[in-house]
Design a protein around this motif. Sequence first.
Motif, PDB file in Angstrom:
ATOM      1  N   UNK A  36      -0.690 -73.032  30.403  1.00 40.95           N
ATOM      2  CA  UNK A  36       0.748 -73.252  30.385  1.00 40.95           C
ATOM      3  C   UNK A  36       1.395 -72.342  29.353  1.00 40.95           C
ATOM      4  N   UNK A  37       2.661 -72.092  29.553  1.00 39.69           N
ATOM      5  CA  UNK A  37       3.468 -71.372  28.564  1.00 39.69           C
ATOM      6  C   UNK A  37       4.350 -72.394  27.877  1.00 39.69           C
ATOM      7  N   UNK A  38       3.956 -72.795  26.672  1.00 36.09           N
ATOM      8  CA  UNK A  38       4.700 -73.807  25.927  1.00 36.09           C
ATOM      9  C   UNK A  38       5.456 -73.124  24.799  1.00 36.09           C
ATOM     10  N   UNK A  39       6.706 -72.834  25.044  1.00 33.59           N
ATOM     11  CA  UNK A  39       7.515 -72.177  24.029  1.00 33.59           C
ATOM     12  C   UNK A  39       6.943 -70.837  23.599  1.00 33.59           C
ATOM     13  N   UNK A  40       6.362 -70.108  24.540  1.00 36.89           N
ATOM     14  CA  UNK A  40       5.766 -68.811  24.228  1.00 36.89           C
ATOM     15  C   UNK A  40       4.314 -68.878  23.823  1.00 36.89           C
ATOM     16  N   UNK A  41       3.748 -70.079  23.776  1.00 34.93           N
ATOM     17  CA  UNK A  41       2.341 -70.263  23.423  1.00 34.93           C
ATOM     18  C   UNK A  41       1.539 -70.494  24.700  1.00 34.93           C
ATOM     19  N   UNK A  42       0.576 -69.641  24.987  1.00 37.10           N
ATOM     20  CA  UNK A  42      -0.304 -69.802  26.139  1.00 37.10           C
ATOM     21  C   UNK A  42      -1.444 -70.744  25.763  1.00 37.10           C
ATOM     22  N   UNK A  43      -1.680 -71.731  26.615  1.00 39.49           N
ATOM     23  CA  UNK A  43      -2.678 -72.749  26.283  1.00 39.49           C
ATOM     24  C   UNK A  43      -4.102 -72.353  26.658  1.00 39.49           C
TER      25      UNK A  43
ATOM     26  N   UNK B  98      -2.980 -86.266  27.042  1.00 35.69           N
ATOM     27  CA  UNK B  98      -2.349 -85.879  25.786  1.00 35.69           C
ATOM     28  C   UNK B  98      -1.775 -84.472  25.885  1.00 35.69           C
ATOM     29  N   UNK B  99      -2.506 -83.582  26.574  1.00 35.79           N
ATOM     30  CA  UNK B  99      -1.994 -82.233  26.782  1.00 35.79           C
ATOM     31  C   UNK B  99      -0.714 -82.273  27.633  1.00 35.79           C
ATOM     32  N   UNK B 100      -0.720 -83.103  28.667  1.00 42.63           N
ATOM     33  CA  UNK B 100       0.457 -83.218  29.527  1.00 42.63           C
ATOM     34  C   UNK B 100       1.650 -83.799  28.758  1.00 42.63           C
ATOM     35  N   UNK B 101       1.398 -84.721  27.845  1.00 35.64           N
ATOM     36  CA  UNK B 101       2.484 -85.270  27.034  1.00 35.64           C
ATOM     37  C   UNK B 101       3.106 -84.184  26.165  1.00 35.64           C
ATOM     38  N   UNK B 102       2.270 -83.340  25.582  1.00 36.52           N
ATOM     39  CA  UNK B 102       2.803 -82.238  24.776  1.00 36.52           C
ATOM     40  C   UNK B 102       3.598 -81.273  25.653  1.00 36.52           C
ATOM     41  N   UNK B 103       3.064 -80.955  26.833  1.00 41.13           N
ATOM     42  CA  UNK B 103       3.768 -80.044  27.743  1.00 41.13           C
ATOM     43  C   UNK B 103       5.118 -80.626  28.147  1.00 41.13           C
TER      44      UNK B 103
ATOM     45  N   UNK C 217       7.510 -80.338  25.032  1.00 43.03           N
ATOM     46  CA  UNK C 217       7.962 -78.975  24.753  1.00 43.03           C
ATOM     47  C   UNK C 217       8.939 -78.488  25.818  1.00 43.03           C
ATOM     48  N   UNK C 218       8.669 -78.819  27.076  1.00 44.76           N
ATOM     49  CA  UNK C 218       9.502 -78.332  28.178  1.00 44.76           C
ATOM     50  C   UNK C 218      10.800 -79.112  28.340  1.00 44.76           C
ATOM     51  N   UNK C 219      10.842 -80.323  27.775  1.00 42.91           N
ATOM     52  CA  UNK C 219      12.008 -81.165  27.958  1.00 42.91           C
ATOM     53  C   UNK C 219      12.096 -81.784  29.335  1.00 42.91           C
ATOM     54  N   UNK C 220      10.970 -81.837  30.060  1.00 43.39           N
ATOM     55  CA  UNK C 220      10.913 -82.408  31.405  1.00 43.39           C
ATOM     56  C   UNK C 220      10.145 -83.725  31.349  1.00 43.39           C
ATOM     57  N   UNK C 221      10.761 -84.798  31.766  1.00 45.28           N
ATOM     58  CA  UNK C 221      10.169 -86.126  31.627  1.00 45.28           C
ATOM     59  C   UNK C 221       9.114 -86.391  32.699  1.00 45.28           C
ATOM     60  N   UNK C 222       7.928 -86.784  32.239  1.00 46.75           N
ATOM     61  CA  UNK C 222       6.848 -87.193  33.126  1.00 46.75           C
ATOM     62  C   UNK C 222       6.414 -88.607  32.761  1.00 46.75           C
ATOM     63  N   UNK C 223       6.016 -89.378  33.772  1.00 45.98           N
ATOM     64  CA  UNK C 223       5.387 -90.679  33.536  1.00 45.98           C
ATOM     65  C   UNK C 223       3.885 -90.473  33.673  1.00 45.98           C
TER      66      UNK C 223
ATOM     67  N   UNK D  88      18.399 -80.135  30.624  1.00 44.00           N
ATOM     68  CA  UNK D  88      17.169 -80.649  30.028  1.00 44.00           C
ATOM     69  C   UNK D  88      16.974 -80.018  28.659  1.00 44.00           C
ATOM     70  N   UNK D  89      16.922 -80.860  27.632  1.00 41.64           N
ATOM     71  CA  UNK D  89      16.831 -80.356  26.271  1.00 41.64           C
ATOM     72  C   UNK D  89      15.461 -79.757  26.007  1.00 41.64           C
ATOM     73  N   UNK D  90      15.466 -78.694  25.225  1.00 42.37           N
ATOM     74  CA  UNK D  90      14.212 -78.082  24.828  1.00 42.37           C
ATOM     75  C   UNK D  90      13.683 -78.772  23.580  1.00 42.37           C
ATOM     76  N   UNK D  91      12.383 -78.695  23.384  1.00 45.12           N
ATOM     77  CA  UNK D  91      11.755 -79.331  22.232  1.00 45.12           C
ATOM     78  C   UNK D  91      12.189 -78.651  20.939  1.00 45.12           C
ATOM     79  N   UNK D  92      12.395 -79.440  19.883  1.00 44.47           N
ATOM     80  CA  UNK D  92      12.722 -78.848  18.586  1.00 44.47           C
ATOM     81  C   UNK D  92      11.507 -78.301  17.849  1.00 44.47           C
ATOM     82  N   UNK D  93      10.326 -78.412  18.453  1.00 47.96           N
ATOM     83  CA  UNK D  93       9.112 -77.957  17.789  1.00 47.96           C
ATOM     84  C   UNK D  93       9.142 -76.452  17.578  1.00 47.96           C
TER      85      UNK D  93
END
Length: 258
Positions: free
Chosen positions: A25-32, A95-100, A103-109, A1-6
């Motif tokens: 959440x921990x998004x690339x080291x950023x706590x939400x 929108x928060x879930x889409x960002x998560x 960033x995580x590279x995990x596909x959600x519908x 699973x690819x990681x986000x380029x952000x």
Amino acid sequence: MAQSPLSRQEIERRVRELGEWFHNLDLGGVKTAPQHFLGDYPSIVWSNIAGALPQRLDGKTVLDVGCNAGFFSLEMKRRGAARVVGIDSDERYLAQARLASEVSGLELELRNLSVYDVATLGERFDVVLFMGVLYHLRHPLLALDLLHAHAVKDALVFQSMLRGASGAFPVEDDYPFSEREIFDHPSWPKLHFVEHDYAHDWTNWWIPNRACAEAMLRSAGFAPRAVPGTEVYLCSRAERPTPDGAVYPTRAADGGRE
């Protein structure tokens, strides 16, 4: 699973733009939500229930009802679920879930739906998550009935805030009309109604005690098994004990507006 380029700076900016987060959440080291009033939520819940859930969900489908920023949805994908559908009626949470997800590279519908809309999905899921939703609903038993009728194929993972007595109550199959005192027993199944706010939240409507949560699940056609020390139940789909189930109110032509 690819990681986000952000970059971390870009993630921080987008987290701020999406406002207050309920999931830390921990998004690339950023706590939400590092200052969450419940602590490291929902990680603290996950740590208590992770061992009770299947370690692998390969090939399984999952529905996360009231997915919020997607913490539990992402955990299901990490366990190999083939598809995870997250629904919520709050577009900001989606929108928060889409960002998560990005960033995580995990596909959600992700879809803007409420639990009352689950029939529109047109499918049953191997695992349905219903975490922290019941007490925010005006019609909680209807929600359970609809999940049983349309969404749950095998398993329901249920969590609700519980208040009042926590003991089990040996309810008889029937009582005479003259029986009154039984309803005053602390452990009789009770659903507490909150007319105004609770915990500064006007959407906290109905809060069950433990006996009531278990009784509601059985009444809707689920066999609940408590995860010790938590408010979580692992439920298998069973037969409804009575004929009555979900009802389907019809919206007025104007959407119900007065």
